[in-house]
Motif scaffolding. Structure first.
Motif, PDB file in Angstrom:
ATOM      1  N   SER A  95      57.651  31.725  43.222  1.00 22.72           N
ATOM      2  CA  SER A  95      56.519  31.249  44.019  1.00 22.72           C
ATOM      3  C   SER A  95      56.903  31.147  45.481  1.00 22.72           C
ATOM      4  O   SER A  95      56.106  31.461  46.373  1.00 22.72           O
ATOM      5  N   ASP A 117      49.974  34.479  41.748  1.00 20.45           N
ATOM      6  CA  ASP A 117      50.994  33.560  41.243  1.00 20.45           C
ATOM      7  C   ASP A 117      50.579  33.048  39.870  1.00 20.45           C
ATOM      8  O   ASP A 117      49.761  32.137  39.754  1.00 20.45           O
ATOM      9  N   GLU A 118      51.122  33.622  38.841  1.00 25.00           N
ATOM     10  CA  GLU A 118      50.820  33.253  37.457  1.00 25.00           C
ATOM     11  C   GLU A 118      49.326  33.048  37.232  1.00 25.00           C
ATOM     12  O   GLU A 118      48.907  31.974  36.805  1.00 25.00           O
TER      13      GLU A 118
HETATM   14 MG   LIG Z   1      55.916  29.191  40.534  1.00 21.83          MG
END
Ligand SMILES: [Mg+2]
Ligand SMILES: Nc1ncnc2c1ncn2[C@@H]1O[C@H](COP(=O)(O)OP(=O)(O)OP(=O)(O)O)[C@@H](O)[C@H]1O
Lengths: 357, 276
Positions: free
Chosen positions: A43, A158-159
């Motif tokens: 991240s 991000d995910e």
């Molecule tokens: Mg992360």
């Protein structure tokens, strides 16, 4: 459209070094997936590309443009967050157009883009709804729509799917793959999910403790992991590792032995007698019974039946567990002692430092 | 350990007793404001009936005093102070949580000291300052004092709420190209609405009820607030109770009205749907 070039990025929070000398080049239109254990800095790297955090040192180029000093909006990126981060007090249409107001997009153009994104993501009927009235999957599609209308050079995810249930994850994954084909934009995608990584990526970047362990095509990582970390990280269930030592070298063949290995014959390389090795074999490459270049024996402790395959958890001589995949209906019974083997081409060999040989 | 019904009964008795204690005097004031003078003294606890009902207090208040002006002054002072306290409070709360700059911690500490030190301790200094600035006997003086009085608490409470707003929202807005000021006014402030309503109620009640600062900072009729205006019916020798009670009853109304307006905003869960 633009590629992305990351040059010696470092990031420290106080004494803690979160990213160490990250180098990465992504070509225009490529889909790159970042994977790695929790806390490895995925991240952080993504936020630095977005311009939400500044690197301690190093340069970031987007399409040959040095963007270190540019604000997120000026970098022509769009980010999709794991939490969706929709503006709760704005309806779907407003969520998508809100940012465009500030980047000088004409109202008619805004409408056109929203209509197009809504069509692409099947959001037409939801444009008047508020985020609280949407399901998780719909929210995620709105978040993706908000990224699309910006017409960015680089998409950052991000995910994005980790809050969705399994079925929705699969369908949204397919959707993202379709979008990538349709838009042809550069995408950087962070995930924990191996299947997402393997299916979506042109190239996968495996990170660990703030460093890049290996960059490669999905099958490259699977078949030729560069080191023990990547070997253990890619593939599920994880690769089995066996300690070993070179016993003898005969012409172009090496024989190695270990406490848990009955036999292994390897092609000779830079190996010398006495070299310590780690042998890796994936569960799906182990076969019960048949002879092979590699063989090991253990007592079956537990069998998990998944339908198309079963996983036998086997207690080895060194008291560790290994996993073997068994195809078909005939599964060994718990308590049974079984010999597993594998051909040389499915055996991975790593040196003492963990590097692939 | 008490069992559940007994405990709940106990809690209710305490709450009912407290409510009666709090509401009793207000009820008494409103009730008696509708009675004739004799009835106020004769049977102060009795509600008005056909013979004792009288609007003489209200009539006198409207005829004999500048109640309209007082009301307007109170409203101006309260609303403007409230607006400024909320605006600056929310902005400061956002800035102090969001931006780390040199001295930001010291500044936050300094502001929280304001919660602990009563502003009335500085009355003399404030009076001198207002004189020097030529603001004596103006509503501006009152507003300045009340903003100073309300800000520390408002920053303190709003900071707590600002911290609860998901950071991803701010990041998403930044990626979207929303300028920082717009992020505050169009993304953060709307999400702070319940908190702002809470702070608004906390802020206006003491301002509306304050007698001290109007007393020392205003001297002419045209700048008196309602609390000060009521005082003219309280004489050293005779007190016009009808008027006092009528004026007080009316003074309650705006606070109640503002409370009703804001209490509708006091709903939480406004962020539902933002994340997850
Ligand atoms: Mg992360
Ligand atoms: N503001 C910060 N201050 C200090 N440390 C931080 C900060 N932000 C992140 N870190 C640290 O940096 C490391 C990497 O964090 P990051 O969020 O990038 O991990 P990640 O790979 O995304 O993990 P996950 O898969 O759990 O999301 C973590 O060890 C984290 O504790």
């Amino acid at each position: 459209m633009a590629g992305l070039h990351i040059d010696k990025i470092n990031k420290s929070y106080g004494p803690a070094r979160v990213l160490a000398d990250i180098d990465l080049s992504i070509v225009d239109g490529e889909f790159v997936v970042l994977v790695g254990p929790s806390g490895c800095g995925k991240s952080t790297l993504l936020r630095m590309i977005a311009g939400l955090d500044a690197p301690t040192s190093g340069d970031i180029f987007i399409g040959n443009r040095l963007v270190n000093a540019l604000a997120p909006a000026e970098r022509k990126i769009a980010m999709v967050f794991q939490s969706y981060a929709l503006y709760p007090h704005m309806d779907v249409r407003k969520n998508m157009t809100f940012g465009l107001k500030f980047t000088g997009v004409e109202p008619s153009e805004r409408e056109r883009r929203v209509a197009e994104a809504a069509r692409m993501l099947r959001l037409e009927d939801l444009l008047g709804r508020y985020p609280r009235d949407l399901s998780g999957g719909q929210r995620q599609r709105v978040a993706i729509g908000r990224a699309i209308v910006r017409e960015p050079d680089v998409f950052l995810f991000d995910e994005p799917l980790s809050n969705l249930d399994a079925a929705l994850r699969v369908s949204t994954r397919v959707e993202i793959a379709r979008l990538h084909r349709l838009l042809g934009a550069t995408m950087v995608y962070v995930t924990h999910d191996q299947i997402e990584a393997m299916t979506l990526a042109d190239r996968i970047v495996v990170m660990n403790q703030g460093q890049i362990e290996q960059v490669g095509k999905p099958l490259e990582l699977y078949y030729t992991p560069a080191n023990l970390f990547v070997a253990g990280f890619i593939g599920s269930p994880a690769m089995n590792f066996f300690p070993a030592e070179v016993e003898s070298i005969e012409g172009d063949k090496v024989r190695a032995k270990g406490p848990t290995i009955a036999r292994v014959t390897l092609p000779a390389g830079s190996l010398t007698r006495g070299s310590k090795l780690t042998i890796g074999v994936r569960p799906e490459h182990l076969t019960a019974g048949a002879p092979g270049d590699f063989s090991t024996t253990g007592a079956v402790e537990l069998v998990e039946r998944l339908g198309e395959a079963s996983y036998a958890h086997v207690r080895r001589a060194d008291d560790k567990l290994m996993v073997a995949e068994i195809r078909g209906r005939d599964t060994p019974a718990p308590g049974q002692t079984v010999t597993f083997s594998a051909p040389a081409e499915d055996v991975h060999v790593f040196d003492e430092a963990g590097r692939r040989l | 350990m008490l069992n559940q019904p007994a405990r709940s009964l106990g809690v209710h008795i305490i709450l009912i007793a407290y409510s009666a204690l709090a509401l009793g005097p207000i009820l008494l004031v409103v009730m008696n404001s509708f009675k004739a003078r004799n009835a106020i003294f004769g049977a102060p606890l009795a509600p008005p009936n056909a013979t004792t009902f009288s609007l003489v207090g209200y009539a006198k208040v409207f005829k004999a005093s500048l109640i309209g002006t007082y009301f307007a002054n109170s409203l101006i002072v309260t609303l403007v102070s409230m607006f400024l306290v909320l605006l600056f409070g929310a902005m400061a709360a956002w800035a102090l949580t969001e931006y780390k700059f040199r001295g930001s911690t010291a500044l936050a500490l300094f502001l929280s000291i304001g919660i602990m030190v009563p502003i009335r301790l500085g009355s003399v200094a404030i009076l001198k300052m207002m004189r020097a600035a030529g603001l004596n006997d103006t509503l501006t003086a009152l507003i300045l004092v009340y903003v100073a009085q309300g800000l520390p608490m408002s920053i303190f409470i709003l900071s707590e709420f600002v911290q609860q707003i998901p950071k991803d929202l701010r990041d998403a807005a930044r990626c979207d190209g929303v300028p920082e000021t717009r992020i505050f006014f169009e993304v953060i402030a709307p999400l702070l609405r319940p908190a702002i309503a809470t702070v608004a109620v906390f802020t206006i009640v003491p301002i509306w009820n304050d007698l001290w600062f109007p007393l020392i900072l205003t001297s002419s009729d045209s700048t008196h607030t309602i609390t000060l205006g009521v005082q003219q019916f309280l004489g050293q020798y005779i007190t016009d109770w009808n008027s006092v009670l009528a004026a007080l009853s009316m003074a309650i109304l705006p606070v109640v009205a503002i409370y009703v307006i804001f209490s509708r905003q006091l709903i939480s869960g406004l962020t539902a749907g933002a994340v997850k």
